[in-house]
Design a protein around this motif. Structure first.
Motif, PDB file in Angstrom:
ATOM      1  N   PRO A   1      -0.709  10.323  -1.791  1.00  0.00           N
ATOM      2  CA  PRO A   1       0.140  10.533  -3.011  1.00  0.00           C
ATOM      3  C   PRO A   1      -0.934  10.939  -4.095  1.00  0.00           C
ATOM      4  O   PRO A   1      -2.016  10.494  -4.125  1.00  0.00           O
TER       5      PRO A   1
ATOM      6  N   LEU B   1       9.183   7.292  -7.373  1.00  0.00           N
ATOM      7  CA  LEU B   1       9.283   6.441  -6.159  1.00  0.00           C
ATOM      8  C   LEU B   1      10.415   6.566  -5.311  1.00  0.00           C
ATOM      9  O   LEU B   1      10.304   6.498  -4.136  1.00  0.00           O
TER      10      LEU B   1
ATOM     11  N   LEU C   1       3.076   5.641 -11.775  1.00  0.00           N
ATOM     12  CA  LEU C   1       4.550   5.902 -10.926  1.00  0.00           C
ATOM     13  C   LEU C   1       5.742   5.279 -11.810  1.00  0.00           C
ATOM     14  O   LEU C   1       5.305   4.430 -12.474  1.00  0.00           O
TER      15      LEU C   1
ATOM     16  N   THR D   1       0.769  -1.266   0.190  1.00  0.00           N
ATOM     17  CA  THR D   1      -0.181   0.014  -0.020  1.00  0.00           C
ATOM     18  C   THR D   1       0.968   1.081  -0.067  1.00  0.00           C
ATOM     19  O   THR D   1       1.848   1.227   0.742  1.00  0.00           O
ATOM     20  N   ILE D   2       0.663   2.071  -0.975  1.00  0.00           N
ATOM     21  CA  ILE D   2       1.299   3.407  -0.835  1.00  0.00           C
ATOM     22  C   ILE D   2       1.192   4.275   0.147  1.00  0.00           C
ATOM     23  O   ILE D   2       0.017   4.680   0.429  1.00  0.00           O
ATOM     24  N   LYS D   3       2.351   4.719   0.856  1.00  0.00           N
ATOM     25  CA  LYS D   3       2.216   5.890   1.893  1.00  0.00           C
ATOM     26  C   LYS D   3       3.212   6.809   1.496  1.00  0.00           C
ATOM     27  O   LYS D   3       4.032   6.618   0.773  1.00  0.00           O
ATOM     28  N   HIS D   4       2.840   8.150   1.818  1.00  0.00           N
ATOM     29  CA  HIS D   4       3.579   9.176   1.698  1.00  0.00           C
ATOM     30  C   HIS D   4       3.887  10.038   2.696  1.00  0.00           C
ATOM     31  O   HIS D   4       3.233  10.313   3.515  1.00  0.00           O
TER      32      HIS D   4
ATOM     33  N   ILE E   1       7.601   8.257  -1.475  1.00  0.00           N
ATOM     34  CA  ILE E   1       6.759   7.273  -1.295  1.00  0.00           C
ATOM     35  C   ILE E   1       7.318   6.040  -0.749  1.00  0.00           C
ATOM     36  O   ILE E   1       8.264   5.576  -1.070  1.00  0.00           O
ATOM     37  N   TRP E   2       6.546   5.419   0.320  1.00  0.00           N
ATOM     38  CA  TRP E   2       7.091   4.258   0.994  1.00  0.00           C
ATOM     39  C   TRP E   2       5.976   3.202   1.501  1.00  0.00           C
ATOM     40  O   TRP E   2       4.783   3.529   1.133  1.00  0.00           O
ATOM     41  N   ALA E   3       6.147   2.163   2.151  1.00  0.00           N
ATOM     42  CA  ALA E   3       5.131   1.229   2.439  1.00  0.00           C
ATOM     43  C   ALA E   3       5.664   0.523   3.746  1.00  0.00           C
ATOM     44  O   ALA E   3       6.831   0.437   3.980  1.00  0.00           O
TER      45      ALA E   3
END
Length: 281
Positions: A159, A169, A164, A143-146, A176-178
Motif C-alpha cells: 500500500p 480503508l 489512512l 499488518t496491512i495487505k493490499h 486494504i485488508w489483513a
C-alpha cells in the motif's frame, strides 16, 4: 542548553482548510501558540526554533512580542516533507548551538503537550542518549495487505505509505485488508517529542542526505536512527499529548478540552469565544 525545535511546516492537505492546521485560531490564538506557551513556561527549555512554511515566516516572527514567547530565537524555512523540515531545522542550528546541547523535536499541532512529557524526554535523553515518547497501545494491530477484494490469491501489492482514513480503508478498486493480529503487548506506540544530543542529529542528517538514506516522504528521525543502527529509548507519553490536530474532529476535541478548562475556572465568557477561523468553518 536544551532547545525545542517546533515543526510547523505542514500545509494541512488532509484538513483541507484555507489556513494550515497549526495556524488555525482557537480561543483567539493560533494552535501553534498553545504549544509554544508550554515550552515558554517549561523550566528545562532554554530556547525555541520554529521550522515553518514560507507564507507564515513573518507571522511567527511576531509571536515573541504578541504572545510573550521570549525563548523564540530562530525561525527557519521548512521542507517538502517532515523529514526535510527536520533536516532544515537541524542544519540551521549547527553553527548556533553546542554539539552537546539537547534538541527536542516537537510537533506544532500537539497543543496539549505537558511539562512532565517534556521533562521526562530530556531526562531519558541525558541518561540513555535519546528519548522517544512512547506508551503501550490500547488496541491490537494488523499488518496491512493490499489487493483486489475479489482475488484473495492475487500477489500482494504494497500500500501507499501515508495516513489512512476510514474511507481509504474501505473504498476503491483495490482494498486494504489483513489476515493476522499482532498483540498490543508486544508493541509501543511512538509519539513526540523525539530528543537527541545535537551532535547525534547533525551526524545522522548529514549522513542521511549525503547518502540518500531515509530521506523519502514517509521517513522520520526514528526511521533514520534505526537505519543507522541506533537503539531508541522510551520516555513518558500521555493521552493528552497524543492529540495531534490532523482533522477538524481533532480541532473539535481541542475546543472541547479548552471549553471544559474555562468552565471549570468559572470563565464562562471566555468559553463562549471558542471557535475556529471563520474561513475554516
Amino acid at each position: 542548553m536544551n532547545v525545542a525545535v517546533v515543526l510547523a511546516g505542514g500545509v494541512g492537505r488532509r484538513m483541507g482548510g484555507k489556513t494550515p492546521k497549526q495556524f488555525i485560531r482557537v480561543l483567539g490564538k493560533p494552535v501553534i501558540v498553545y504549544t509554544l506557551e508550554v515550552l515558554e513556561k517549561n523550566q528545562n527549555i532554554d530556547a525555541i526554533e520554529v521550522v515553518t512554511i514560507r507564507s507564515f515566516l513573518d507571522e511567527v516572527s511576531t509571536y515573541k512580542d504578541t504572545y510573550g514567547i521570549s525563548k523564540l530565537r530562530w525561525i527557519t524555512l521548512g521542507g517538502d516533507s517532515c523529514q526535510d523540515s527536520i533536516r532544515n531545522g537541524v542544519f540551521n542550528l549547527e553553527d548556533k548551538i553546542d554539539s552537546d546541547d539537547i534538541v527536542s523535536l516537537i510537533m506544532s499541532v500537539t497543543p496539549l503537550i505537558s511539562n512532565d512529557v517534556i521533562d521526562d524526554s530530556i531526562r531519558v535523553c541525558k541518561k540513555h542518549g535519546n528519548a522517544i515518547a512512547g506508551s503501550y497501545p490500547i488496541y491490537n494491530f494488523s499488518t496491512i495487505k493490499h489487493g483486489s477484494k475479489d482475488a484473495e490469491d492475487e500477489a500482494h501489492i504494497e500500500p501507499k505509505v501515508g495516513s489512512l482514513t476510514d474511507h481509504t480503508l474501505t473504498e476503491g478498486l483495490s482494498y486494504i485488508w489483513a489476515d493476522d493480529i499482532i498483540k498490543k503487548e508486544e508493541h509501543v506506540d511512538l509519539n513526540m517529542p523525539w530528543t537527541f544530543p545535537m551532535k547525534k542529529l547533525a551526524w545522522a542528517y548529514n549522513k542521511a542526505y549525503n547518502e540518500g538514506l531515509e530521506t523519502h516522504s514517509s521517513s522520520y528521525t526514528t526511521n533514520l536512527m534505526i537505519a543507522l543502527g541506533e537503539k531508541l529509548y522510551f520516555s513518558k507519553d500521555t493521552q493528552r499529548n497524543k492529540l495531534k490536530l490532523t482533522t477538524f474532529d481533532d480541532v473539535d476535541m481541542l475546543e472541547g478540552y479548552l471549553l471544559i478548562q474555562e468552565l471549570r475556572n468559572g470563565k464562562v465568557d471566555a468559553a463562549k469565544k471558542i471557535r475556529m477561523n471563520a474561513e475554516d468553518d
